[in-house]
Design a protein around this motif. Structure first.
Motif, PDB file in Angstrom:
ATOM      1  N   GLY A  57     -62.490 -63.456 -63.061  1.00  0.00           N
ATOM      2  CA  GLY A  57     -61.535 -63.324 -61.971  1.00  0.00           C
ATOM      3  C   GLY A  57     -60.610 -64.495 -61.752  1.00  0.00           C
ATOM      4  N   HIS A  58     -60.916 -65.676 -62.308  1.00  0.00           N
ATOM      5  CA  HIS A  58     -60.087 -66.852 -62.048  1.00  0.00           C
ATOM      6  C   HIS A  58     -59.525 -67.490 -63.318  1.00  0.00           C
ATOM      7  CE1 HIS A  58     -62.264 -66.508 -58.207  1.00  0.00           C
ATOM      8  NE2 HIS A  58     -61.275 -67.207 -57.675  1.00  0.00           N
ATOM      9  N   LEU A  59     -60.415 -67.789 -64.267  1.00  0.00           N
ATOM     10  CA  LEU A  59     -59.962 -68.561 -65.426  1.00  0.00           C
ATOM     11  C   LEU A  59     -59.008 -67.749 -66.306  1.00  0.00           C
ATOM     12  CD1 LEU A  59     -60.297 -71.255 -66.935  1.00  0.00           C
ATOM     13  CD2 LEU A  59     -62.105 -70.189 -68.277  1.00  0.00           C
ATOM     14  N   VAL A  60     -59.433 -66.556 -66.727  1.00  0.00           N
ATOM     15  CA  VAL A  60     -58.583 -65.740 -67.607  1.00  0.00           C
ATOM     16  C   VAL A  60     -57.283 -65.343 -66.909  1.00  0.00           C
ATOM     17  CG1 VAL A  60     -58.456 -63.586 -68.904  1.00  0.00           C
ATOM     18  CG2 VAL A  60     -60.561 -64.943 -68.953  1.00  0.00           C
ATOM     19  N   PRO A  61     -57.298 -64.867 -65.637  1.00  0.00           N
ATOM     20  CA  PRO A  61     -56.018 -64.577 -64.963  1.00  0.00           C
ATOM     21  C   PRO A  61     -55.123 -65.801 -64.809  1.00  0.00           C
ATOM     22  CG  PRO A  61     -57.823 -63.492 -63.824  1.00  0.00           C
ATOM     23  CD  PRO A  61     -58.445 -64.395 -64.834  1.00  0.00           C
ATOM     24  N   ALA A  62     -55.720 -66.977 -64.588  1.00  0.00           N
ATOM     25  CA  ALA A  62     -54.910 -68.199 -64.460  1.00  0.00           C
ATOM     26  C   ALA A  62     -54.211 -68.527 -65.771  1.00  0.00           C
ATOM     27  CB  ALA A  62     -55.791 -69.359 -64.015  1.00  0.00           C
ATOM     28  N   TRP A  63     -54.923 -68.390 -66.885  1.00  0.00           N
ATOM     29  CA  TRP A  63     -54.294 -68.627 -68.193  1.00  0.00           C
ATOM     30  C   TRP A  63     -53.189 -67.605 -68.454  1.00  0.00           C
ATOM     31  CZ3 TRP A  63     -58.987 -69.856 -71.920  1.00  0.00           C
ATOM     32  CH2 TRP A  63     -59.500 -71.117 -71.572  1.00  0.00           C
ATOM     33  N   LEU A  64     -53.450 -66.345 -68.127  1.00  0.00           N
ATOM     34  CA  LEU A  64     -52.426 -65.324 -68.333  1.00  0.00           C
ATOM     35  C   LEU A  64     -51.201 -65.594 -67.467  1.00  0.00           C
ATOM     36  CD1 LEU A  64     -54.326 -61.908 -68.581  1.00  0.00           C
ATOM     37  CD2 LEU A  64     -52.820 -62.918 -70.278  1.00  0.00           C
ATOM     38  N   LEU A  65     -51.420 -66.057 -66.252  1.00  0.00           N
ATOM     39  CA  LEU A  65     -50.309 -66.355 -65.353  1.00  0.00           C
ATOM     40  C   LEU A  65     -49.418 -67.457 -65.922  1.00  0.00           C
ATOM     41  CD1 LEU A  65     -49.092 -65.681 -62.568  1.00  0.00           C
ATOM     42  CD2 LEU A  65     -50.495 -67.533 -61.622  1.00  0.00           C
ATOM     43  N   ARG A  66     -50.043 -68.454 -66.527  1.00  0.00           N
ATOM     44  CA  ARG A  66     -49.264 -69.561 -67.110  1.00  0.00           C
ATOM     45  C   ARG A  66     -48.576 -69.150 -68.408  1.00  0.00           C
ATOM     46  NH1 ARG A  66     -53.964 -72.342 -64.938  1.00  0.00           N
ATOM     47  NH2 ARG A  66     -53.287 -73.821 -63.337  1.00  0.00           N
TER      48      ARG A  66
ATOM     49  N   ASP B  66     -47.097 -66.116 -68.596  1.00  0.00           N
ATOM     50  CA  ASP B  66     -46.237 -65.022 -68.134  1.00  0.00           C
ATOM     51  C   ASP B  66     -46.854 -63.653 -68.386  1.00  0.00           C
ATOM     52  OD1 ASP B  66     -44.346 -66.904 -67.368  1.00  0.00           O
ATOM     53  OD2 ASP B  66     -43.416 -66.905 -69.354  1.00  0.00           O
ATOM     54  N   GLY B  67     -48.181 -63.566 -68.358  1.00  0.00           N
ATOM     55  CA  GLY B  67     -48.871 -62.292 -68.507  1.00  0.00           C
ATOM     56  C   GLY B  67     -48.866 -61.724 -69.910  1.00  0.00           C
ATOM     57  N   ASN B  68     -48.519 -62.539 -70.902  1.00  0.00           N
ATOM     58  CA  ASN B  68     -48.454 -62.070 -72.290  1.00  0.00           C
ATOM     59  C   ASN B  68     -49.841 -62.182 -72.930  1.00  0.00           C
ATOM     60  OD1 ASN B  68     -47.901 -61.506 -74.973  1.00  0.00           O
ATOM     61  ND2 ASN B  68     -45.954 -62.626 -74.960  1.00  0.00           N
ATOM     62  N   VAL B  69     -50.505 -61.038 -73.101  1.00  0.00           N
ATOM     63  CA  VAL B  69     -51.863 -61.052 -73.646  1.00  0.00           C
ATOM     64  C   VAL B  69     -51.852 -61.445 -75.121  1.00  0.00           C
ATOM     65  CG1 VAL B  69     -53.962 -59.691 -73.967  1.00  0.00           C
ATOM     66  CG2 VAL B  69     -52.501 -59.246 -72.000  1.00  0.00           C
TER      67      VAL B  69
ATOM     68  N   ALA C  55     -62.344 -58.390 -70.565  1.00  0.00           N
ATOM     69  CA  ALA C  55     -62.205 -58.901 -69.199  1.00  0.00           C
ATOM     70  C   ALA C  55     -60.812 -58.606 -68.650  1.00  0.00           C
ATOM     71  CB  ALA C  55     -62.468 -60.413 -69.190  1.00  0.00           C
ATOM     72  N   VAL C  56     -59.787 -58.726 -69.495  1.00  0.00           N
ATOM     73  CA  VAL C  56     -58.423 -58.420 -69.052  1.00  0.00           C
ATOM     74  C   VAL C  56     -58.281 -56.940 -68.734  1.00  0.00           C
ATOM     75  CG1 VAL C  56     -56.003 -58.403 -69.760  1.00  0.00           C
ATOM     76  CG2 VAL C  56     -57.443 -60.364 -70.330  1.00  0.00           C
ATOM     77  N   PHE C  57     -58.822 -56.079 -69.602  1.00  0.00           N
ATOM     78  CA  PHE C  57     -58.693 -54.640 -69.399  1.00  0.00           C
ATOM     79  C   PHE C  57     -59.437 -54.179 -68.146  1.00  0.00           C
ATOM     80  CE2 PHE C  57     -58.314 -54.327 -74.281  1.00  0.00           C
ATOM     81  CZ  PHE C  57     -56.949 -54.589 -74.197  1.00  0.00           C
ATOM     82  N   LYS C  58     -60.583 -54.812 -67.853  1.00  0.00           N
ATOM     83  CA  LYS C  58     -61.349 -54.409 -66.663  1.00  0.00           C
ATOM     84  C   LYS C  58     -60.566 -54.664 -65.386  1.00  0.00           C
ATOM     85  CE  LYS C  58     -66.128 -54.810 -68.311  1.00  0.00           C
ATOM     86  NZ  LYS C  58     -67.398 -55.570 -68.199  1.00  0.00           N
ATOM     87  N   SER C  59     -59.771 -55.713 -65.375  1.00  0.00           N
ATOM     88  CA  SER C  59     -58.998 -56.043 -64.172  1.00  0.00           C
ATOM     89  C   SER C  59     -57.627 -55.379 -64.158  1.00  0.00           C
ATOM     90  CB  SER C  59     -58.832 -57.564 -64.068  1.00  0.00           C
ATOM     91  OG  SER C  59     -58.155 -58.071 -65.207  1.00  0.00           O
ATOM     92  N   THR C  60     -57.315 -54.571 -65.162  1.00  0.00           N
ATOM     93  CA  THR C  60     -56.016 -53.898 -65.250  1.00  0.00           C
ATOM     94  C   THR C  60     -56.176 -52.434 -64.875  1.00  0.00           C
ATOM     95  OG1 THR C  60     -55.411 -55.376 -67.065  1.00  0.00           O
ATOM     96  CG2 THR C  60     -54.060 -53.411 -66.755  1.00  0.00           C
ATOM     97  N   PRO C  61     -55.335 -51.907 -63.988  1.00  0.00           N
ATOM     98  CA  PRO C  61     -55.419 -50.475 -63.650  1.00  0.00           C
ATOM     99  C   PRO C  61     -55.199 -49.597 -64.873  1.00  0.00           C
ATOM    100  CG  PRO C  61     -54.045 -51.662 -62.069  1.00  0.00           C
ATOM    101  CD  PRO C  61     -54.330 -52.614 -63.180  1.00  0.00           C
ATOM    102  N   ALA C  62     -55.762 -48.414 -64.839  1.00  0.00           N
ATOM    103  CA  ALA C  62     -55.717 -47.515 -66.000  1.00  0.00           C
ATOM    104  C   ALA C  62     -54.287 -47.154 -66.376  1.00  0.00           C
ATOM    105  CB  ALA C  62     -56.527 -46.251 -65.712  1.00  0.00           C
ATOM    106  N   GLU C  63     -53.411 -46.969 -65.369  1.00  0.00           N
ATOM    107  CA  GLU C  63     -52.042 -46.563 -65.689  1.00  0.00           C
ATOM    108  C   GLU C  63     -51.249 -47.693 -66.354  1.00  0.00           C
ATOM    109  OE1 GLU C  63     -52.474 -47.653 -61.324  1.00  0.00           O
ATOM    110  OE2 GLU C  63     -53.443 -46.300 -62.756  1.00  0.00           O
ATOM    111  N   GLU C  64     -51.669 -48.943 -66.131  1.00  0.00           N
ATOM    112  CA  GLU C  64     -50.962 -50.067 -66.748  1.00  0.00           C
ATOM    113  C   GLU C  64     -51.455 -50.373 -68.155  1.00  0.00           C
ATOM    114  OE1 GLU C  64     -50.947 -53.516 -64.338  1.00  0.00           O
ATOM    115  OE2 GLU C  64     -50.272 -52.473 -62.520  1.00  0.00           O
TER     116      GLU C  64
END
Length: 1017
Positions: free
Chosen positions: A277-286, A288-291, A313-322
């Motif tokens: 919930g924190h580390l992986v989203p923080a890295w993605l935020l820096r 620009d959300g490019n997986v 972990a990224v897919f679990k926090s991403t809504p199905a439609e996205e």
């Protein structure tokens, strides 16, 4: 502010204790009075006088915390508000000419606190550090203090971070937060922080430092190290700090991978949640959300599994439609174009498909949008695999070409993994996939790194074991004995030359016939006869040439030629090993497997190439698991290989032997000529006696057979090769846990190996044995008896170890504590219901007493006497009487005071428990006496004695249980640091109403204390 009602100091402190009071109004009112005073000295003294009442309270009472908060806000209220930048520039010139001091009250408070930080009371030291922390924290962001005051605070807090009490160290560390200078490599604060992170034993202190340490290249490795802390709360905070304060570019690839690998597989759910919930989203935020860019930062070729866990972990926090919106670029066939393939986007495609596939029926519709049908994908796969180039030896020397091929092989592996996501229920698609997999396995240019994976996917599509065996055997036959043409190869130059000769002869024949006709017309008959003979010769020559050409153009025959090069054999053995791995353990070996053993596996063991021999040994071991007869036949061979071949092959043979013993037991050796396989050991007779202990306990197994195996394993434990030593220890642990071996001396060897400093860097060995000891001892009482038998031999070995031995560095007290904990009766998963059995700790106590009686002056007597008080003794009167007799004898012969004190304490405990038991039995037999309370009231001395005796018995009972965890309140360093903590006595739990009343009584109120002092004065 001036309109606020003035208030005296005492009233302000009284109101400040109440949480509902407005602190800002109290501060304003008291500040209004302070500003009107001409002589501030009396105010300072009175203010500190009332402050001292709060500073002597160590417990975190609400009233005291409110007072401390009020004092901090009042003291910092005298600071000037921050000024705009233009005014600051003008003020800098004035400050250079005139050095203005801080506000007198703020300076007075700081001086008072700094003079008090060395107080004897830990409560005062705690409150001093807490107040300094709050004062510095309440100041403005651009606030400044005098350099001398800064140095004094700095020096005082550097002393307090080494305080005896953790709460003092915590507040001192927090107080130094604004004193850090990250740009200075020699900053004392940062150096103290790093020292605390490495060495402080209290987890809360480490957490406090983590929360306030500034990030720099110097401190980053220390924070990364805390992600492997023993306490999950520290690990959790370390990941939070890294997520909030550290950019992903500041970390190396290895550091990023290690953080994700450890965090995503942490034993604590709280730590996993922080990483998710924190580390992986923080890295993605820096990023620009490019997986895909995140995967590129992880170097997926070398850490595919970690990258897949991150994607999950990224897919679990991403809504199905996205999920479908962020999909990689697929063409109209739902495939990645070959020219657009990269390691990152192919791995992302695989991770997305596997994540959707894991949803079951809910993900079928989404899966159809990201993956084509099976037949289309099979053609796509074989097209890409055939394009992977095969490098020659010279091309392998070129690193660029080698890197390109490795990248293509990695992409091929991910494409093969995607077969598991295909819908193979449709027969046509499934047959096409099977045909493609079989074709790729049979092709010689298929990379060896893909053979195992291709075989695994092929077998997953064939449910029946017999069909699996038949299919793989046919592929192995095609690879090992490919079909070739037996005819001679036609030389194109020779064929062309013969065709030219034939044409020349034909032309000469035509010319000769024309000349012959001319001669006949001219009636030159002699010339015509010569020409006729030459034409005959030319026609014969033409027939000969035609016959030669026809012979060379005859159809060739197809024959099977056997290939025995190492690469081909390794490819065949790899397919065979994967087949045996996928087979059901209950499937017996048939004619096909027997043919593979005789034609492929056994010749492979005799091969000169090490990789071929190793894979052949692996195959032989797995074949033996499917047939006891094969195991009997080839056990001798495996034992020889385990002792004589290269290290990697010896380890493979050792694994096979351990697996066979786990499956069939040592009874397998009774029918095998093991004594012929095991050469005479070089070990001493004493070691052979030790290692033969397990064989003596086997009834139907020959003693020399089991002993030879155990001697070999014992020698491997002393090997200098760490991998062989680790594999042996793990194998022995498995054999002992499953009951195949029951040897106290072998267990002693494993304990010594676990503590041996030589194995300090072998994390796999340490982890394996650490888990084994706990599981083994808690499994049954019989296992605890084995541990008890190993107690004295282990301690003797450590005591007699020479100074040059690594065993001399082991802390014997630590070993003793481990063995005592392992034999604790309360640690059993299923405690024994047989009350007649003697407690393991009873036997251990008798053993130690007997050992002390042998030599009362020995140095280990002190160790044994100290250990006696940590045992859980049963209530068996016979055992207690015997133990009491032994202790009385020891008291008479032991001269050491510390030992005598421990032995006498043990005697008193036994006597008290015996008296308590007698008292309980008498009480149980006597009728209930309603006047008992009155009698106790009349004779208070008897009541006190009885209470004391009862408490002793309760205390002993509480000690015997031993396994009860302390309460959260006791564990918390916020409440107590262990000073003057009374021994817990079991009591009846009070009702909720009684608890509420007691809680109200214990709420601290400073008003009575202040009023009492005021009345006295």
């Amino acid at each position: 502010m001036t309109t606020e009602k003035e208030m005296d100091i005492k009233e302000a402190f009284q109101r400040a204790q109440k949480g509902h009071n407005n602190k800002a109004k109290l501060v304003a009112s008291l500040k209004n009075r302070y500003n009107k005073l001409e002589d501030k000295t009396l105010f300072h003294e009175e203010f500190v006088h009332y402050l001292k009442y709060a500073m002597i309270v160590y417990k975190r009472e609400t009233a005291v915390e409110n007072v401390i908060e009020f004092v901090a806000r009042f003291a910092t209220s005298f600071q000037l508000p921050p000024k705009p930048e233009e005014e600051e520039d003008k003020q800098q010139e004035e400050e250079e000419e005139e050095d203005e001091d801080d506000h007198p009250f703020l300076s007075f408070i700081f001086n008072f606190l700094l003079e008090s930080h060395k107080a004897n009371s830990h409560a005062v030291r705690f409150r001093v550090c807490q107040l300094i922390n709050k004062l510095l924290g309440s100041m403005a962001e651009n606030a400044q203090i005098d350099d001398d005051l800064f140095d004094r605070i700095h020096q005082a807090m550097l002393i307090r971070v080494t305080d005896k009490f953790p709460n003092v160290r915590i507040q001192a560390a927090l107080a130094m937060t604004r004193l850090q200078q990250p740009g200075d490599p020699d900053c004392p604060t940062i150096n103290a922080y790093m020292l605390i992170l490495d060495n402080d034993a209290n987890a809360e202190v480490r957490r406090a430092v983590l929360s306030c340490i500034a990030m720099s290249p110097q401190t980053l490795p220390k924070v990364l190290k805390r992600t492997r802390d023993i306490k999950h709360n520290v690990r959790k905070l370390a990941y939070q700090v890294l997520a909030d304060k550290v950019h992903i570019k500041a970390l190396t690839i290895a550091q990023r991978v290690n953080l994700l690998q450890q965090g995503l597989h942490d034993t604590s759910e709280a730590v996993k949640e922080v990483v998710f919930g924190h580390l992986v989203p923080a890295w993605l935020l820096r990023l620009d959300g490019n997986v895909i860019e995140l995967l590129h930062r992880l170097d997926v070729e070398n850490c595919a599994e970690t990258a897949l866990d991150t994607l999950k972990a990224v897919f679990k926090s991403t809504p199905a439609e996205e999920l479908l919106q962020n999909i990689v670029q697929l063409d109209n066939r739902k495939l990645i174009p070959v020219d657009a393939m990269m390691c990152e986007n192919v791995l992302y495609w695989r991770g997305l498909c596997e994540f959707i596939k894991s949803k079951g029926d809910d993900g079928d519709e989404m899966l159809e949008k990201v993956l084509p049908d099976a037949a289309t994908y099979a053609d796509y796969l074989i097209g890409y695999l055939k394009a992977v180039p095969v490098l020659s030896e010279q091309q392998r020397a070129d690193f660029n070409q080698l890197e390109l091929v490795m990248t293509k092989e990695f992409i091929s592996q991910q494409l093969i993994h995607l077969i598991g996501c295909l819908d193979t229920n449709e027969e046509g698609g499934r047959k096409r996939v099977l045909a493609v997999l079989q074709e790729m396995l049979a092709l010689p240019q298929t990379p060896s790194s893909l053979v195992c994976l291709l075989t695994e996917k092929l077998l997953s599509l064939i449910p029946d074991d017999q069909r699996r065996i038949q299919t793989v055997a046919e592929i192995i036959s095609d690879v090992k004995e490919p079909i070739t043409e037996s005819g001679q190869l036609v030389d194109e130059n020779e064929s062309r030359r013969q065709q030219v000769q034939l044409a020349e002869v034909k032309v000469r024949i035509l010319e000769a016939k024309q000349t012959l006709e001319d001669c006949i017309a001219a009636q030159e008959f002699s010339r015509a006869a010569e020409l006729k003979d030459s034409i005959t010769d030319l026609e014969n020559h033409r027939s000969q040439i035609i016959q030669e050409i026809s012979e060379k153009t005859q159809p060739t025959e197809e024959v099977h030629t056997e290939k025995n090069d190492p690469e081909t054999l390794l490819r065949c053995l790899t397919m065979c090993a994967e087949l045996l791995k996928q087979m059901n353990i209950k499937t017996r070996t048939g004619p096909t497997i027997s043919a593979l053993i005789s034609s492929l596996i056994l010749p492979g063991i005799a091969n000169t190439h090490p990789a071929v021999r190793n894979m052949a040994v692996v195959c032989l071991g797995m074949c033996a698991l499917h047939s006891k007869e094969l195991a009997k036949t080839h056990m001798v061979l495996l034992l020889q290989i385990a002792q004589l071949d290269e290290v990697k092959i010896r380890i493979s043979a050792l694994r096979a032997i351990i697996d066979l013993l786990l499956l069939f037991g040592f009874q397998l050796l009774s029918e095998t000529a093991v004594t012929q396989a095991a050469p005479p050991s070089q070990s001493s007779p004493e070691k052979q006696d030790d290692d033969g202990a397990a064989a003596e306990e086997k009834g139907d197994i020959p003693e020399d057979t089991a002993q030879s195996i155990l001697v070999m394993l014992s020698e491997f434990l002393d090997s200098e090769v760490s991998d062989l030593r680790t594999e042996t220890a793990e194998g022995l642990a498995k054999l002992m846990y499953t009951g195949r071996i029951s040897s106290a001396k072998m267990l002693s060897r494993l304990v010594l190996l676990w503590y041996n400093p030589v194995t300090e860097d072998d994390t796999h060995l340490r982890h394996c044995l650490g888990v084994f000891f706990q599981l083994y001892a808690r499994e049954s009482r019989a296992h605890q008896e084995i541990v008890e038998e190993s107690f004295l031999p282990t301690i003797r070995t450590l005591l007699n170890a020479p100074a040059t031995s690594p065993l001399a560095e082991i802390d014997i007290n630590n070993v003793v504590e481990l063995l005592v904990e392992l034999t604790r009766p309360s640690a059993l998963i299923k405690p024994s219901t047989n009350t007649e059995e003697v407690c393991v700790h009873d036997n251990l106590a008798v053993r130690m007493c007997s050992e002390m009686l042998k030599d009362p002056t020995a140095p280990e007597v002190r160790l044994y006497s100290k250990t006696l008080s940590n045992l859980e003794l049963s209530r068996d009167e016979a055992v207690r009487e015997d133990l009491q007799t032994l202790l009385q004898q020891l008291v008479q012969v032991v001269k050491d005071r510390i030992c005598l004190r421990a032995l006498e304490k043990m005697l008193h405990q036994l006597a008290d428990s015996k008296d308590q038991a007698e008292l309980l039995s008498v009480t149980a037999l006597q009728p209930l006496d309603v006047n008992a309370d009155e009698a106790a009231t009349d004779d208070p001395s008897k009541s006190a004695k009885r209470a004391k005796r009862g408490n002793a018995g309760q205390r002993k009972l509480c000690t015997a249980k031993g396994g009860r965890k302390p309460s959260r309140r006791t564990e918390s360093s916020e409440e107590s640091d262990g000073e003057n903590v009374p021994e817990s006595v079991p009591m009846v739990r009070p009702s909720r109403r009684a608890k509420t009343a007691a809680l109200m009584k214990t709420k601290l109120d400073l008003n009575p204390v202040i009023n009492q002092e005021a009345n006295v004065s």
